[in-house]
Design a protein around this motif. Structure first.
Motif, PDB file in Angstrom:
ATOM      1  N   TYR A  71       0.852  -1.180   0.000  1.00 41.54           N
ATOM      2  CA  TYR A  71       0.000   0.000   0.000  1.00 41.54           C
ATOM      3  C   TYR A  71       0.891   1.234   0.000  1.00 41.54           C
ATOM      4  O   TYR A  71       1.646   1.466   0.941  1.00 41.54           O
ATOM      5  N   HIS A  72       0.814   2.008  -1.101  1.00 39.03           N
ATOM      6  CA  HIS A  72       1.665   3.185  -1.256  1.00 39.03           C
ATOM      7  C   HIS A  72       3.145   2.834  -1.085  1.00 39.03           C
ATOM      8  O   HIS A  72       3.905   3.582  -0.450  1.00 39.03           O
ATOM      9  N   GLY A  73       3.553   1.691  -1.623  1.00 37.01           N
ATOM     10  CA  GLY A  73       4.958   1.306  -1.610  1.00 37.01           C
ATOM     11  C   GLY A  73       5.423   0.610  -0.356  1.00 37.01           C
ATOM     12  O   GLY A  73       6.600   0.254  -0.254  1.00 37.01           O
ATOM     13  N   VAL A  74       4.537   0.403   0.640  1.00 37.12           N
ATOM     14  CA  VAL A  74       4.927  -0.225   1.901  1.00 37.12           C
ATOM     15  C   VAL A  74       4.417  -1.663   1.898  1.00 37.12           C
ATOM     16  O   VAL A  74       3.219  -1.911   1.716  1.00 37.12           O
ATOM     17  N   ILE A  75       5.342  -2.616   2.125  1.00 36.20           N
ATOM     18  CA  ILE A  75       5.006  -4.038   2.121  1.00 36.20           C
ATOM     19  C   ILE A  75       4.458  -4.448   3.486  1.00 36.20           C
ATOM     20  O   ILE A  75       4.964  -4.037   4.526  1.00 36.20           O
ATOM     21  N   ASP A  76       3.412  -5.271   3.458  1.00 36.26           N
ATOM     22  CA  ASP A  76       2.844  -5.820   4.691  1.00 36.26           C
ATOM     23  C   ASP A  76       2.666  -7.325   4.480  1.00 36.26           C
ATOM     24  O   ASP A  76       1.906  -7.750   3.603  1.00 36.26           O
ATOM     25  N   HIS A  77       3.374  -8.133   5.296  1.00 37.07           N
ATOM     26  CA  HIS A  77       3.308  -9.593   5.168  1.00 37.07           C
ATOM     27  C   HIS A  77       2.274 -10.212   6.112  1.00 37.07           C
ATOM     28  O   HIS A  77       2.253 -11.433   6.283  1.00 37.07           O
ATOM     29  N   LYS A  78       1.431  -9.381   6.718  1.00 33.93           N
ATOM     30  CA  LYS A  78       0.417  -9.909   7.608  1.00 33.93           C
ATOM     31  C   LYS A  78      -0.645 -10.659   6.794  1.00 33.93           C
ATOM     32  O   LYS A  78      -1.182 -10.146   5.821  1.00 33.93           O
ATOM     33  N   GLU A  79      -0.925 -11.879   7.212  1.00 31.37           N
ATOM     34  CA  GLU A  79      -1.913 -12.695   6.512  1.00 31.37           C
ATOM     35  C   GLU A  79      -3.325 -12.295   6.960  1.00 31.37           C
ATOM     36  O   GLU A  79      -3.576 -12.081   8.139  1.00 31.37           O
ATOM     37  N   VAL A  80      -4.225 -12.183   5.964  1.00 34.93           N
ATOM     38  CA  VAL A  80      -5.613 -11.798   6.232  1.00 34.93           C
ATOM     39  C   VAL A  80      -6.514 -12.829   5.563  1.00 34.93           C
ATOM     40  O   VAL A  80      -6.433 -13.048   4.351  1.00 34.93           O
ATOM     41  N   SER A  81      -7.364 -13.452   6.354  1.00 37.82           N
ATOM     42  CA  SER A  81      -8.301 -14.447   5.812  1.00 37.82           C
ATOM     43  C   SER A  81      -9.454 -13.745   5.116  1.00 37.82           C
ATOM     44  O   SER A  81      -9.947 -12.704   5.596  1.00 37.82           O
ATOM     45  N   LEU A  82      -9.871 -14.286   4.001  1.00 30.48           N
ATOM     46  CA  LEU A  82     -10.982 -13.715   3.269  1.00 30.48           C
ATOM     47  C   LEU A  82     -12.305 -14.154   3.881  1.00 30.48           C
ATOM     48  O   LEU A  82     -12.422 -15.231   4.458  1.00 30.48           O
ATOM     49  N   GLY A  83     -13.312 -13.287   3.709  1.00 33.00           N
ATOM     50  CA  GLY A  83     -14.642 -13.628   4.185  1.00 33.00           C
ATOM     51  C   GLY A  83     -15.507 -14.067   3.019  1.00 33.00           C
ATOM     52  O   GLY A  83     -15.305 -15.110   2.394  1.00 33.00           O
ATOM     53  N   GLY A  84     -16.492 -13.219   2.686  1.00 38.49           N
ATOM     54  CA  GLY A  84     -17.382 -13.538   1.581  1.00 38.49           C
ATOM     55  C   GLY A  84     -16.694 -13.549   0.240  1.00 38.49           C
ATOM     56  O   GLY A  84     -17.239 -14.039  -0.757  1.00 38.49           O
ATOM     57  N   GLU A  85     -15.471 -13.021   0.189  1.00 38.20           N
ATOM     58  CA  GLU A  85     -14.741 -12.992  -1.079  1.00 38.20           C
ATOM     59  C   GLU A  85     -14.315 -14.379  -1.536  1.00 38.20           C
ATOM     60  O   GLU A  85     -13.912 -14.553  -2.688  1.00 38.20           O
ATOM     61  N   GLN A  86     -14.384 -15.362  -0.638  1.00 35.58           N
ATOM     62  CA  GLN A  86     -13.989 -16.735  -1.003  1.00 35.58           C
ATOM     63  C   GLN A  86     -14.747 -17.207  -2.244  1.00 35.58           C
ATOM     64  O   GLN A  86     -14.172 -17.803  -3.163  1.00 35.58           O
ATOM     65  N   LYS A  87     -16.027 -16.923  -2.296  1.00 36.00           N
ATOM     66  CA  LYS A  87     -16.862 -17.361  -3.415  1.00 36.00           C
ATOM     67  C   LYS A  87     -16.393 -16.718  -4.711  1.00 36.00           C
ATOM     68  O   LYS A  87     -16.297 -17.389  -5.757  1.00 36.00           O
ATOM     69  N   ASP A  88     -16.107 -15.415  -4.674  1.00 32.18           N
ATOM     70  CA  ASP A  88     -15.661 -14.722  -5.886  1.00 32.18           C
ATOM     71  C   ASP A  88     -14.339 -15.280  -6.378  1.00 32.18           C
ATOM     72  O   ASP A  88     -14.123 -15.411  -7.584  1.00 32.18           O
ATOM     73  N   VAL A  89     -13.420 -15.602  -5.439  1.00 38.29           N
ATOM     74  CA  VAL A  89     -12.130 -16.162  -5.844  1.00 38.29           C
ATOM     75  C   VAL A  89     -12.325 -17.528  -6.480  1.00 38.29           C
ATOM     76  O   VAL A  89     -11.715 -17.849  -7.517  1.00 38.29           O
TER      77      VAL A  89
END
Length: 607
Positions: free
Chosen positions: A324-342
């Motif tokens: 985000y704006h050139g800053v790396i974030d390696h924190k894992e985030v679980s998807l919610g309702g987006e699972q279906k779209d993926v």
């Protein structure tokens, strides 16, 4: 026609418009000069001719004056000789004409004051002749008196004086006329010479501007040719000529400038692509691959956020890393309702662009949050190589219709290389993890323990929240040498495997179990206090003792527990747990002892 003519002066929308404009202006100025010159010459010639004509009229009036006096003298002489009264008619008519001619002559001399005195003198001479001789002698003759020869001679002398003065004045008027005529011819000559000079000067100026206009056409073309030639040789940094006109050359230069900028952009993107490929090939871990992928795509495609989604073992999807704006974030985030779209995206097998999130967007907690943060369009690239799919690369922007098909195609071409890098990194991680496992017990080895301890301590030190807890358990098999001596080394290995299984099965999730060396084991417990670590150690001690691998003997172990104080080095923490372990052995083995800094300080002082 009128609009087209005006448009030529307002715009340069074709090649040579400047030259045409210069010629048109030249023609207009030339016509103005010619009209002005002719007007000036006409006025000058008219004025000069009027003066010449006025001088000629002076001569005519002077001649009329003389003729009127001659008529008087002729009538007088005829009457004196014949006494015929008919001769008095020209005498009287000449007298009348003389007065009129004298008056007109004086009026015409207003513009020539230098001749007034001489003219008045001439008129007075004629008037004197009429009064003293003409009228007097006629009257005497009419009364019967005889006119003497002396009187006739005196009258003749007066008349001859008039004629001499008239001749002199006539000559002066002739000289005036000739002088005015010469001035008129000189003025005409000067006017023609001036007009010719202005015409030549105007032609020179016109040629200068025409040459300048032609140079404005030819020089940019030559510079453009050089620049394009340099582009053909690979040098796209050559500047194009500055040209502000909107004609064909201007549009051509503008087109080449757009091409040059596009080539520079492509060259820059190609450089970023090569750099990304090179760094991906050198990546040592999956996390490193994620980082280099995100940074590489960030440089290639302008956007606000990028994330990488991969599938877990349970078939759920997780955001592994994001930028985000050139800053790396390696924190894992679980998807919610987006699972279906993926799932639908992967099943469809085609990468997608959502041009306007206000019309359609994936549904779920993550996308809801991103929409609240201003995301309005996204592009989703399937990370696929042949039939192998490892995840989805997501690019997001706050602008609607931000992403193009060309950008999608560009990233899709990089997808197989990203997949290869991820697979290679996973294999590398797998090999490294195997290299960091103990071959006998399956637990982590000493090398992995050292790296993990350093990582956990660094994480605790650099955390912005309150200080994290960290404890260490060291345990050692009691009397392990006796197992090897009494039942052989295979039985000793069996005992070690037994401890490894107990630690692996009964330690808490998140705890790190390690074969520290020989019959010594270690357990790293993140976010765990000393008392909690002691409870874990006690439970493990009992399990080891109860679940003996053989009925021939019982296996026990001694435990040493220490808590990191936030300032110790890794070696110091291990040393503290080791001291507690020795204390457990000294107190009879098969027990748990915790490190007490105060008692250690007292022991040091006593020593």
């Amino acid at each position: 026609m009128k609009k087209s003519f005006i448009k030529i002066f307002q715009e340069e929308n074709f090649i040579g418009a400047g030259v045409v404009k210069t010629n048109l202006w030249s023609i207009m100025v030339f016509l103005l000069i010619v009209v002005f010159g002719l007007f000036y010459m006409n006025q000058s010639v008219r004025n000069d001719y009027t003066q010449v004509k006025e001088a000629a009229n002076l001569q005519i009036q002077l001649q009329t004056l003389e003729n009127a006096l001659v008529d008087q003298e002729t009538g007088q002489r005829g009457y004196l000789l014949t006494r015929d009264i008919s001769f008095l008619e020209p005498f009287d008519r000449g007298s009348m004409y003389y007065q009129v001619a004298a008056s007109e002559l004086m009026d015409r001399l207003e513009n020539y004051p230098e001749y007034i005195d001489q003219t008045r003198k001439l008129i007075d001479t004629g008037t004197t002749w009429k009064v003293r001789y003409g009228d007097k002698q006629v009257h005497e003759a009419m009364t019967g008196h005889q006119v003497t020869s002396e009187e006739l001679l005196s009258g003749k002398k007066q008349f001859d004086s008039f004629r001499q003065q008239q001749d002199m004045l006539f000559k002066k008027f002739e000289d005036l006329r000739n002088r005015l005529r010469a001035e008129m011819l000189r003025n005409i000559t000067l006017t023609l010479v001036g007009m010719g000079t202005m015409f030549v000067l105007f032609q020179c100026i016109m040629l200068y501007f025409i040459q300048r206009g032609l140079r404005r056409i030819t020089i940019p073309i030559v510079q453009l040719d050089k620049a394009v030639s340099s582009y053909a040789n690979g040098n796209i940094s050559a500047e194009l000529p500055a040209y502000s006109s909107s004609n064909e050359i201007g549009r051509l230069i503008h087109t080449f400038e757009d091409m040059r900028l596009e080539m520079q952009k492509d060259q820059r993107l190609l450089g970023y692509t090569y750099q990304m490929i090179n760094t991906l090939n050198q990546a040592k871990s999956v996390q490193h691959v994620y980082q280099e992928t995100l940074m590489g795509i960030w440089n290639i495609i302008e956007c606000e956020r990028i994330s990488i989604i991969t599938q877990n073992a349970d078939r759920s999807f997780t955001i592994k890393s994001s930028i985000y704006h050139g800053v790396i974030d390696h924190k894992e985030v679980s998807l919610g309702g987006e699972q279906k779209d993926v799932h639908e995206l992967l099943e469809g097998g085609f990468s997608m662009i959502h041009e306007d999130w206000n019309v359609y967007r994936p549904t779920g907690s993550v996308t809801d949050y991103l929409h609240e943060q201003g995301i309005r369009s996204s592009m989703h690239i399937i990370l696929r190589k042949e039939a192998r799919v490892v995840g989805v690369l997501n690019l997001m922007s706050p602008e609607q219709n931000h992403f193009s098909i060309q950008q999608k195609n560009r990233v899709e071409k990089l997808a197989p290389m990203i997949v290869t890098a991820i697979e290679n990194a996973r294999e590398t991680d797998k090999i490294q993890r195997l290299a960091m496992r103990d071959g006998l017990t399956g637990l982590w080895n000493r090398r992995y323990f050292d790296e993990s301890l350093h990582h956990l301590m660094t994480r605790v030190v650099t955390a912005d929240t309150e200080r994290h807890l960290l404890s260490l358990i060291l345990l050692d098999v009691d009397h392990f040498k006796s197992f090897n001596d009494n039942w052989g080394h295979q039985e000793g290995d069996l005992v070690l495997k037994h401890l490894g299984r107990v630690l692996n099965d009964y330690c808490r999730p998140g705890d790190l179990t390690v074969r520290y060396g020989g019959e010594e084991f270690a357990v790293l417990l993140p976010d765990t206090s000393l008392s909690e670590a002691r409870s874990v150690a006690e439970r493990l001690r009992k399990l080891i003792e109860l679940e003996s691998p053989s009925r021939k003997y019982a296996v026990t172990a001694s435990f040493g527990v220490a808590e990191w104080d936030g300032y110790q080095l890794g070696e110091e923490l291990v040393h503290a747990a080791d001291e507690a372990l020795y204390q457990a052995k000294d107190e009879g083995r098969n027990r748990v002892c915790c490190y007490n800094p105060k008692s250690a300080d007292q022991a040091t002082e006593a020593g």
